[in-house]
Motif scaffolding. Structure first.
Motif, mmCIF file in Angstrom:
data_model
loop_
_atom_site.group_PDB
_atom_site.id
_atom_site.type_symbol
_atom_site.label_atom_id
_atom_site.label_comp_id
_atom_site.label_asym_id
_atom_site.label_seq_id
_atom_site.Cartn_x
_atom_site.Cartn_y
_atom_site.Cartn_z
ATOM 1 N N TYR A 173 57.993 -25.360 26.184
ATOM 2 C CA TYR A 173 59.026 -24.404 26.501
ATOM 3 C C TYR A 173 59.694 -25.171 27.217
ATOM 4 O O TYR A 173 59.818 -26.225 28.135
ATOM 5 C CB TYR A 173 59.245 -23.137 26.660
ATOM 6 C CG TYR A 173 58.047 -22.946 28.274
ATOM 7 C CD1 TYR A 173 58.559 -22.894 29.076
ATOM 8 C CD2 TYR A 173 56.526 -22.683 27.949
ATOM 9 C CE1 TYR A 173 57.229 -22.841 30.552
ATOM 10 C CE2 TYR A 173 55.905 -22.247 28.993
ATOM 11 C CZ TYR A 173 56.446 -22.093 29.948
ATOM 12 O OH TYR A 173 55.530 -22.583 31.171
ATOM 13 N N CYS B 208 63.616 -18.346 30.632
ATOM 14 C CA CYS B 208 63.210 -17.579 28.116
ATOM 15 C C CYS B 208 63.728 -15.764 28.894
ATOM 16 O O CYS B 208 63.364 -15.461 28.557
ATOM 17 C CB CYS B 208 62.028 -17.370 28.522
ATOM 18 S SG CYS B 208 61.629 -19.353 28.439
ATOM 19 N N CYS C 114 58.874 -17.316 30.587
ATOM 20 C CA CYS C 114 58.296 -18.500 29.568
ATOM 21 C C CYS C 114 56.903 -18.739 28.351
ATOM 22 O O CYS C 114 57.137 -18.536 27.513
ATOM 23 C CB CYS C 114 58.965 -20.027 29.934
ATOM 24 S SG CYS C 114 60.412 -20.184 30.342
#
Length: 152
Positions: A117, A51, A31
């Protein structure tokens, strides 16, 4: 014999402890890399935790229906996001919705300008009580207020 068993148990626990943080570090690295690769002001959703897997869409604008054939998110993107990245260029938040339409009604939550994130959306909830993972159908950028913020 007891010392041998105690030593073996201690070594087993130490080995397990070494494995678990490595997995978390790998997730954070994935991420981190995804976040560092996107331009400022961009919101990205991924079909997969950490991610990874598939980038569903990347945008600096709103999309009132991730399941239609227009906008930055289309078709199968609706209700498939499992992780997010947002590199803010100002103080705006990305408000995520469980529903569609420009009335922006229904359950919602936000990823703020300082979140960077979310490597997983598990156990994150919209204001309606529905879990966020695999349930995002639209989003918009807002300057203030939200009602709920994702907890990283």
């Amino acid at each position: 014999m007891r010392k041998v068993l105690a030593t073996a148990a201690t070594l087993g626990l130490a080995a397990l402890g070494a494995v678990v943080p490595a997995t978390n570090a790998q997730a954070s690295t994935a991420c981190d890399n995804a976040y560092n690769a996107i331009p400022a002001g961009t919101f990205v959703a991924y079909n997969g935790a950490n991610c990874g897997t598939t980038r569903l869409g990347a945008t600096t604008s709103w999309d009132s229906d991730w399941g239609n054939s227009s906008g930055p998110f289309q078709g199968w993107d609706t209700n498939t996001a499992e992780s997010l990245a947002y590199k803010s260029s100002d103080t705006r938040r990305v408000q995520l919705f469980n529903g569609t339409g420009t009335d922006w009604a229904g359950g919602h939550t936000c990823i703020g300008p300082n979140e960077n994130y979310m490597d997983t959306l598990e156990q994150q909830y919209f204001t309606s009580g529905i879990e966020v993972e695999n349930e995002i159908s639209s989003h918009r950028f807002i300057w203030r207020g939200c009602g709920a913020v994702l907890d990283s």
